[in-house]
Structure formats: C-alpha cells, structure tokens
Enzyme design. Structure first.
Site, PDB file in Angstrom:
ATOM      1  N   ASN A 145       0.867  -1.176   0.000  1.00 58.22           N
ATOM      2  CA  ASN A 145       0.000   0.000   0.000  1.00 58.22           C
ATOM      3  C   ASN A 145       0.904   1.226   0.000  1.00 58.22           C
ATOM      4  O   ASN A 145       1.474   1.582   1.031  1.00 58.22           O
ATOM      5  CB  ASN A 145      -0.900  -0.013   1.241  1.00 58.22           C
ATOM      6  CG  ASN A 145      -1.860   1.161   1.265  1.00 58.22           C
ATOM      7  OD1 ASN A 145      -1.834   2.034   0.400  1.00 58.22           O
ATOM      8  ND2 ASN A 145      -2.718   1.191   2.274  1.00 58.22           N
ATOM      9  N   ARG A 160      -2.408  -1.989  -3.553  1.00 53.45           N
ATOM     10  CA  ARG A 160      -3.701  -1.349  -3.301  1.00 53.45           C
ATOM     11  C   ARG A 160      -3.765  -0.082  -4.138  1.00 53.45           C
ATOM     12  O   ARG A 160      -2.855   0.743  -4.105  1.00 53.45           O
ATOM     13  CB  ARG A 160      -3.814  -0.981  -1.834  1.00 53.45           C
ATOM     14  CG  ARG A 160      -5.059  -0.170  -1.566  1.00 53.45           C
ATOM     15  CD  ARG A 160      -5.005   0.522  -0.235  1.00 53.45           C
ATOM     16  NE  ARG A 160      -6.244   1.249  -0.042  1.00 53.45           N
ATOM     17  CZ  ARG A 160      -6.309   2.430   0.551  1.00 53.45           C
ATOM     18  NH1 ARG A 160      -5.214   3.020   0.989  1.00 53.45           N
ATOM     19  NH2 ARG A 160      -7.464   3.027   0.702  1.00 53.45           N
ATOM     20  N   HIS A 202     -13.184   1.485   0.247  1.00 48.82           N
ATOM     21  CA  HIS A 202     -13.066   0.386   1.222  1.00 48.82           C
ATOM     22  C   HIS A 202     -13.569  -0.934   0.636  1.00 48.82           C
ATOM     23  O   HIS A 202     -13.907  -1.863   1.381  1.00 48.82           O
ATOM     24  CB  HIS A 202     -13.920   0.643   2.493  1.00 48.82           C
ATOM     25  CG  HIS A 202     -13.423   1.721   3.395  1.00 48.82           C
ATOM     26  ND1 HIS A 202     -14.305   2.529   4.094  1.00 48.82           N
ATOM     27  CD2 HIS A 202     -12.182   2.123   3.733  1.00 48.82           C
ATOM     28  CE1 HIS A 202     -13.610   3.383   4.829  1.00 48.82           C
ATOM     29  NE2 HIS A 202     -12.314   3.152   4.623  1.00 48.82           N
ATOM     30  N   ARG A 238     -13.878  13.447   8.707  1.00 51.07           N
ATOM     31  CA  ARG A 238     -14.661  13.812   7.521  1.00 51.07           C
ATOM     32  C   ARG A 238     -16.120  14.042   7.899  1.00 51.07           C
ATOM     33  O   ARG A 238     -16.655  13.336   8.769  1.00 51.07           O
ATOM     34  CB  ARG A 238     -14.598  12.706   6.472  1.00 51.07           C
ATOM     35  CG  ARG A 238     -13.223  12.492   5.867  1.00 51.07           C
ATOM     36  CD  ARG A 238     -13.334  11.510   4.705  1.00 51.07           C
ATOM     37  NE  ARG A 238     -12.043  11.140   4.178  1.00 51.07           N
ATOM     38  CZ  ARG A 238     -11.598   9.886   4.094  1.00 51.07           C
ATOM     39  NH1 ARG A 238     -12.342   8.870   4.512  1.00 51.07           N
ATOM     40  NH2 ARG A 238     -10.420   9.643   3.584  1.00 51.07           N
ATOM     41  N   GLU A 246      -7.459  -6.445   4.637  1.00 53.45           N
ATOM     42  CA  GLU A 246      -7.349  -6.043   3.229  1.00 53.45           C
ATOM     43  C   GLU A 246      -6.076  -6.601   2.597  1.00 53.45           C
ATOM     44  O   GLU A 246      -6.041  -6.926   1.413  1.00 53.45           O
ATOM     45  CB  GLU A 246      -7.362  -4.505   3.144  1.00 53.45           C
ATOM     46  CG  GLU A 246      -8.739  -3.936   3.443  1.00 53.45           C
ATOM     47  CD  GLU A 246      -8.722  -2.514   3.963  1.00 53.45           C
ATOM     48  OE1 GLU A 246      -8.319  -2.317   5.131  1.00 53.45           O
ATOM     49  OE2 GLU A 246      -9.115  -1.608   3.222  1.00 53.45           O
TER      50      GLU A 246
END
Ligand code: ADP
Length: 392
Positions: free
Chosen positions: A7, A88, A177, A236, A379
């Site tokens: 990632n 990713r 996601h 957020r 992930e």
C-alpha cells in the site's frame, strides 16, 4: 510461493510478505516520511518489531531497503522467489470491477484516474514503478478499492444532478473500502456456510463506510464520488448540503480548497467534539463529561444507524450486520448503542458476547431476527489472494 501486498501512499509505503496459498505472513513493515526529513521504517518479523531511522529520498529507495531486509531476514534467498506484488489502488473508476495484472494500459488508466483521487493514485504509480524496477520478474497486480462497488446499479450510483455531469465529468458514486467490504462478505458466507445472504457491513475506522451486500455483490455503499460522503467519520463530514460551502466561503473568506480541506480533515468526530479524530481520545473526554465529545459520539451512532436502516429497506430485509475496522472491531459500547437503536428490526444484542468479543464473534442472541458479528478485516490478505490467483 512468496507474494507481497503493498500500500503506497504519497510519503509512506506499507508491505506484508506472504507465503501462499497458506496465507502465512512472513514479514511486514512500514516506511514513513518518504521524501521528508526524519524518515524511518519499522519491520515486524519473527515476533520482533524493529525501527530504523534512515534517509528515504524516494519510494525506490524504500523498495530497495525493503528487498534488502527480505534477504537479510532470509524471507527469501533470492528476489526472484517473489512471484507477485499486489498493489492497493484507491481509484479504479468505472473501468475496473476486478483486480488486474498491471501493464502499460493499466498504468495509464490509474494515471488518468488521478483526477478523481489526486492524493492517492499518483502515489500508487510511483510505488508500482519502484517495484517494477527492483523486482522486474514479479507479476504486478492492481487491487482497486472501488472495484467491489462496481456492481451497484445506475439508479443507486447516479446523483440527481444534470446528467452530463456524469457522462462528461464522471460524476457518480464510486464507493471505497471495497477490498474490506468484500473480505467481510466472503468471511460471513464462509462462517454461515451460505452464499444467499443479505449483509450490511459497517467498516468503522478513521474513515468509515457502510455497504449493502446481497448474494456476495455490493448493491449500495455510503461513500460516494469521494470518500468524504456517507456517514460522519473521524475527521470527515460525511453527507452534507453542498450549498453550505459557498455560504462558509462568503462568511470566512476561505477558498473552496480550504473549505473542502476542512470538510475532510477538521469535521466529523473531530469537528463536533473539538477533541480529536481518534475515537479513543474522544472516549477519554466523554468519561470526563465533555458535552461536545458526548454529542460527537451520539451523532456518530445516529449516522451509522441511519445507513443501516436505509440498507435494511434497500435489501428488503437483512440476515447479518457486521462490524469491522478500528472502532467497529474494538468498541463494544458503540456497537451495542447502534444495535439497540435498531431494535425495531428485532435485533437483540448478546451483551456478554459483545463485551467480550475477540476476533470473529457473534454478538446477537439466538432469538435475534438479524445476526450481528464482529469480524476483523484483512485487506492485505485479499491483495495477496488476488495477486496469487493471477500467478497461478
Ligand atoms: P484507518 O485504517 O481508517 O486509519 P483504523 O481501522 O485503524 O483506521 O481505525 C482507527 C480508529 O479506531 C481510531 O479512531 C481509533 O481510536 C479506533 N480504535 C482503535 N482501537 C480502539 C479501541 N480499543 N477502542 C475504541 N476505538 C479504537
């Protein structure tokens, strides 16, 4: 066979090396502050965690050191043993509904999609190129955060705005996601030994999104054109009325970029609590009776409840609600408050199981009309699996 899961961010690079198909983690680590002062990396191997301060002028140097450590710790004796590197990639637009081996066209597409993910896609390209240079024999695979959501139908992915915004400027819901939502959907199917399930998955970490999944396919998700949409998150805002933006600009003299920055980085739990975007810090303040912190947590619960209720109707019922990521996996009271607000659907929390949840845990009673589980996400292993499948 050895496979890396990577990632790459603008100033960081996280990796895990797997022995496949056993899915055994051999070594993992993070390079931080790449291209900045004070760069360093940490490596976890053989139960030890090592931190080294070192100059990291660019991603290529980070990858070079990474491969040196793989040799150093005898994860491999030769770099040709690494058969695949899975990356990713945040944005695959509406081009990629699956992972793909990376060729010139894929690189070009990821680059073009940088317009939709300016902070992420350029960094992924830098990471991919560094691995192509240093481990040239390995198959490079792109695993997109958006891919799992490509099954969402048009009536759910479009915004009710002038249609040409979609056709000309790609304005639509993409969702993010996806790798985590897919991992959870796969796990639930495996745990319950059924593929015909209606699942509502709550990925609640620093960022957060809720997805509605039917028979293994995503039918809706809370994030949108960008990750700022949906539920409120650590920093957020989630969904807002966009016309508040010009109002704030006029009143404060801020530019549009500054307002958007505040919506991403100074809103959510941080914005309301005034304490932190980190849930643990907010919990400490709640203990002290801080009213803003309590309000932030209450709103957070309500936002998630709203989406679960919406998706319950969209799915025409629900078999399983799942909680994952930092907050979802670790905060029992938060899960309990969300599920208790949904008692109208016949959901009954097993308080003891919920309080003691450790790893994959059923947290509802046997008479609950909807089952709820805590399922830790992974992930990285999804990236390794997709990469391995291409090598095979
Ligand atoms: P991301 O991957 O989106 O950066 P994570 O999934 O790691 O985020 O989740 C980070 C969030 O999880 C933080 O808000 C953190 O406070 C919260 N978290 C982690 N552990 C706990 C815990 N034991 N109790 C409550 N919240 C926790």
């Amino acid at each position: 066979m050895k496979v890396l899961s990577v990632n790459a961010g603008s100033s960081s690079l996280k990796f895990q090396a797997y022995e496949m198909p056993e899915e055994k983690v051999l070594i993992s680590g993070t390079f931080e502050r790449i291209g900045l002062d004070g760069s360093f990396y940490t490596v976890k191997v053989n139960g030890e965690k090592i931190k080294k301060e070192v100059s990291l002028p660019n991603h290529k140097e980070a990858v070079r050191i990474l491969t040196e450590e793989l040799l150093n710790y005898h994860v491999v004796e030769d770099l040709t043993e690494i058969k695949g590197v899975g990356h990713r990639v945040v944005h695959g637009g509406d081009i990629y509904s699956h992972s793909v081996p990376i060729d010139e066209k894929v690189l070009h597409d990821i680059d073009e999609l940088s317009a939709l993910a300016p902070l992420h896609n350029p960094a992924h390209i830098v990471g991919i190129k560094a691995f192509q240079t240093i481990i040239p024999n390995a198959v490079q695979v792109a695993v997109f955060d958006t891919a799992f959501h490509q099954t969402i139908e048009k009536d759910r992915f479009l915004y009710p705005v002038p249609y040409e915004w979609y056709t000309k400027y790609r304005v639509r819901k993409y969702g993010f996601h996806g790798t985590s939502h897919k991992y959870i959907a796969d796990r639930v199917a495996s745990i319950m030994n059924r593929n015909d399930l209606k699942i509502i998955n709550c990925h609640i970490g620093n960022g957060g999104s809720v997805s509605a999944i039917k028979n293994g396919k995503c039918i809706d998700t809370s994030m949108g054109f960008t990750p700022n949409a949906g539920i409120m998150m650590g920093s957020r805002s989630g969904d807002i009325d966009v016309t508040l933006v010009p109002h704030v600009m006029k009143n404060t003299g801020m530019t549009i970029d500054e307002v958007v920055n505040d919506l991403n980085k100074k809103s959510g739990l941080l914005g309301i609590s005034g304490v932190s975007s980190d849930f643990r810090d907010v919990l400490v303040e709640i203990e002290k009776g801080n009213g803003q912190a309590i309000l932030g947590r209450t709103m957070y619960v309500e936002h998630i409840v709203d989406y679960i209720a919406k998706y319950y109707v969209e799915l025409n019922g629900c078999d399983v609600i799942t909680f994952t990521a930092g907050v979802g996996e670790n905060n029992a009271d938060f899960r309990k408050d969300i599920l208790n607000r949904l008692s109208i659907f016949g959901i009954e929390v097993d308080e003891e199981a919920n309080a003691n949840a450790d790893g994959e845990t059923l947290i509802t009673t046997s008479s609950s009309k909807v089952a709820a589980y805590v399922i830790p996400t992974d992930e990285e292993v999804m990236i390794a699996r997709d990469t391995f499948s291409f090598i095979q």
